[in-house]
Design an enzyme around this catalytic site. Sequence first.
Site, mmCIF file in Angstrom:
data_model
loop_
_atom_site.group_PDB
_atom_site.id
_atom_site.type_symbol
_atom_site.label_atom_id
_atom_site.label_comp_id
_atom_site.label_asym_id
_atom_site.label_seq_id
_atom_site.Cartn_x
_atom_site.Cartn_y
_atom_site.Cartn_z
ATOM 1 N N ASP A 32 10.833 15.502 -2.028
ATOM 2 C CA ASP A 32 9.955 14.886 -3.012
ATOM 3 C C ASP A 32 9.170 13.724 -2.398
ATOM 4 O O ASP A 32 8.292 13.158 -3.026
ATOM 5 C CB ASP A 32 10.750 14.386 -4.221
ATOM 6 C CG ASP A 32 11.681 13.238 -3.858
ATOM 7 O OD1 ASP A 32 12.043 13.158 -2.673
ATOM 8 O OD2 ASP A 32 12.020 12.444 -4.740
ATOM 9 N N PHE A 90 -11.155 -3.136 -1.346
ATOM 10 C CA PHE A 90 -10.420 -2.361 -2.343
ATOM 11 C C PHE A 90 -9.699 -3.296 -3.303
ATOM 12 O O PHE A 90 -9.152 -4.323 -2.909
ATOM 13 C CB PHE A 90 -9.408 -1.442 -1.660
ATOM 14 C CG PHE A 90 -8.552 -0.661 -2.627
ATOM 15 C CD1 PHE A 90 -9.012 0.519 -3.186
ATOM 16 C CD2 PHE A 90 -7.297 -1.130 -2.982
ATOM 17 C CE1 PHE A 90 -8.234 1.234 -4.078
ATOM 18 C CE2 PHE A 90 -6.503 -0.420 -3.872
ATOM 19 C CZ PHE A 90 -6.978 0.760 -4.421
ATOM 20 N N THR A 110 -10.192 -1.881 -9.746
ATOM 21 C CA THR A 110 -11.253 -0.858 -9.725
ATOM 22 C C THR A 110 -10.819 0.416 -9.022
ATOM 23 O O THR A 110 -11.381 1.477 -9.273
ATOM 24 C CB THR A 110 -12.491 -1.423 -9.017
ATOM 25 O OG1 THR A 110 -12.151 -1.736 -7.646
ATOM 26 C CG2 THR A 110 -12.973 -2.692 -9.704
ATOM 27 N N ARG A 111 -9.841 0.318 -8.099
ATOM 28 C CA ARG A 111 -9.379 1.432 -7.260
ATOM 29 C C ARG A 111 -10.526 2.026 -6.441
ATOM 30 O O ARG A 111 -10.599 3.218 -6.211
ATOM 31 C CB ARG A 111 -8.693 2.501 -8.099
ATOM 32 C CG ARG A 111 -7.406 2.000 -8.759
ATOM 33 C CD ARG A 111 -6.613 3.149 -9.323
ATOM 34 N NE ARG A 111 -7.333 3.793 -10.424
ATOM 35 C CZ ARG A 111 -7.136 5.039 -10.808
ATOM 36 N NH1 ARG A 111 -6.274 5.801 -10.167
ATOM 37 N NH2 ARG A 111 -7.814 5.547 -11.817
ATOM 38 N N MET A 112 -11.441 1.161 -6.026
ATOM 39 C CA MET A 112 -12.591 1.567 -5.215
ATOM 40 C C MET A 112 -12.853 0.514 -4.147
ATOM 41 O O MET A 112 -12.409 -0.625 -4.249
ATOM 42 C CB MET A 112 -13.845 1.721 -6.081
ATOM 43 C CG MET A 112 -13.815 2.827 -7.106
ATOM 44 S SD MET A 112 -15.420 3.005 -7.927
ATOM 45 C CE MET A 112 -15.625 1.390 -8.664
ATOM 46 N N SER A 113 -13.590 0.925 -3.129
ATOM 47 C CA SER A 113 -14.113 0.002 -2.132
ATOM 48 C C SER A 113 -15.434 0.579 -1.662
ATOM 49 O O SER A 113 -15.808 1.705 -2.019
ATOM 50 C CB SER A 113 -13.133 -0.157 -0.965
ATOM 51 O OG SER A 113 -12.948 1.084 -0.297
ATOM 52 N N ALA A 140 -7.012 -3.194 -6.839
ATOM 53 C CA ALA A 140 -6.188 -2.376 -7.718
ATOM 54 C C ALA A 140 -6.790 -2.254 -9.111
ATOM 55 O O ALA A 140 -6.451 -1.332 -9.848
ATOM 56 C CB ALA A 140 -4.782 -2.981 -7.810
ATOM 57 N N LYS A 143 -16.252 4.494 -2.330
ATOM 58 C CA LYS A 143 -15.248 5.539 -2.165
ATOM 59 C C LYS A 143 -13.970 5.061 -2.840
ATOM 60 O O LYS A 143 -13.678 3.853 -2.878
ATOM 61 C CB LYS A 143 -14.977 5.882 -0.700
ATOM 62 C CG LYS A 143 -14.244 4.828 0.101
ATOM 63 C CD LYS A 143 -13.902 5.350 1.477
ATOM 64 C CE LYS A 143 -13.329 4.252 2.368
ATOM 65 N NZ LYS A 143 -12.080 3.669 1.911
#
Length: 467
Positions: free
Chosen positions: A307, A377, A381-384, A379, A395
């Site tokens: 897992d 980056f 927006t979870r983008m950079s 947390a 992205k």
Amino acid sequence: MASKAKERSLFDSEILAAATVESLRKLAPQHVAKNPVMFVVEVGSVLTTLILLRDLFAAPAGAAPVWFTLSVSLWLWFTVVFANFAEAVAEGRGKAQAASLRKMRKETTARRRKNGAEEEVPASALRKGDVVLVSAGEFIPGDGEIIEGIASVDESAITGESAPVIRESGGDRSAVTGGTKVLSDQIVVRITANPGESFLDRMISLVEGASRQKTPNEIALHILLVGLTIIFLIACVTLVPMAAYSGIALSATVIVALLVCLIPTTIGGLLSAIGIAGMDRLLRKNVLAMSGRAVEAAGDVDTLLLDKTGTITLGNRMAAELIPVGGTHIEELADAAQLASLADETPEGRSIVVLVKEQYHLRGRDVAEIGAHFIPFSAHTRMSGCDLDGRIVRKGAVDAISAYIQAQGGHVPTGLDAVVHGISDTGGTPLAVSDGNRVLGIIHLKDVVKGGIKEWRQPPHRRRHCA
């Protein structure tokens, strides 16, 4: 555990020195009595030693030569000590593994909030209930719960999972583990474990407390050894009256030497060491075996379902391919992916730059010279990405990019979901790339399998599966 400790040599001086001392401690009768074969050898060693001491002062008529009794006594003691030494070496390697786990606990400096002020204290000084502040690039000093903020956390050292996870206050994603690293943003953590009670401390206790439960095969072999020992003991004892009847004098030293030669001392002496060595061999592969029974069961497993991919991978996702969508040219996608990753110092970001350079021949650009405004980056927006010459290149997570594009008045290409699902079904991680209000394509990230992972197949009728 994903982190692999340095493997110690069989002839490591520290292990050998400790094993030598431990082998003498294991001469205690209560320890040797657990192994009937070696217990018989130790009793014989004591008996021949007493005979030797007697012969040195007043040898009776017909006694065996002193040199013979001395040599037999030395060999018997050597046999017992060597069996203890082999077991002690195997145990010492396991203890050394636990010591290397202790070294994983980084002695970091924590920023503790107390009475409205912030102070720097060693992580070992933190107690349950303390509140600490952790920023991007810092290690979380202890197990705790986020009470303020949201951040991306690298937990690969603990869980083996290469992908960072989002941890935020409230809900069921607020727990954090000591030794993990905050990659973005800033969080406030309330410590929930005192020193010695953390997750890593419990792992060390499991390694040190792994019990060597006997397997069915070992129990059967143990019964066989005990039976053979009793049979040969009776045979040697009956030789004394038979020899006396024949007029042959057999000394106690000769009988003891014959008995030790007949009984399976090698198997009896190394039986416990073999079990411990099997547990240690798995431990060197970062597999924690809690008993000899688990080691034996591991030998029967043909197919293993995991897992956490970090068990067999390097722990860092690497860019494997670029997949354009919505009619985008691959060169345009490669250019945007490179721009969005130039300032990304994570292994994933660097691998994207290397991929577009090797496969699409895009030379690296100087971050300082191109004059772009890079977006780190987060947390939230979870983008950079970056802003350059009117271009807004991003992205990040597919759902985050999709929501961002729709907020900019754009639309998501119809083929995007199919590409994302195809990557996810193969165990990869998709990252979406956008330019302005257009989704250009997907970056396929995949875990790299560790070198030396053995691949083999067996006939279907011989396979056994373990989930």
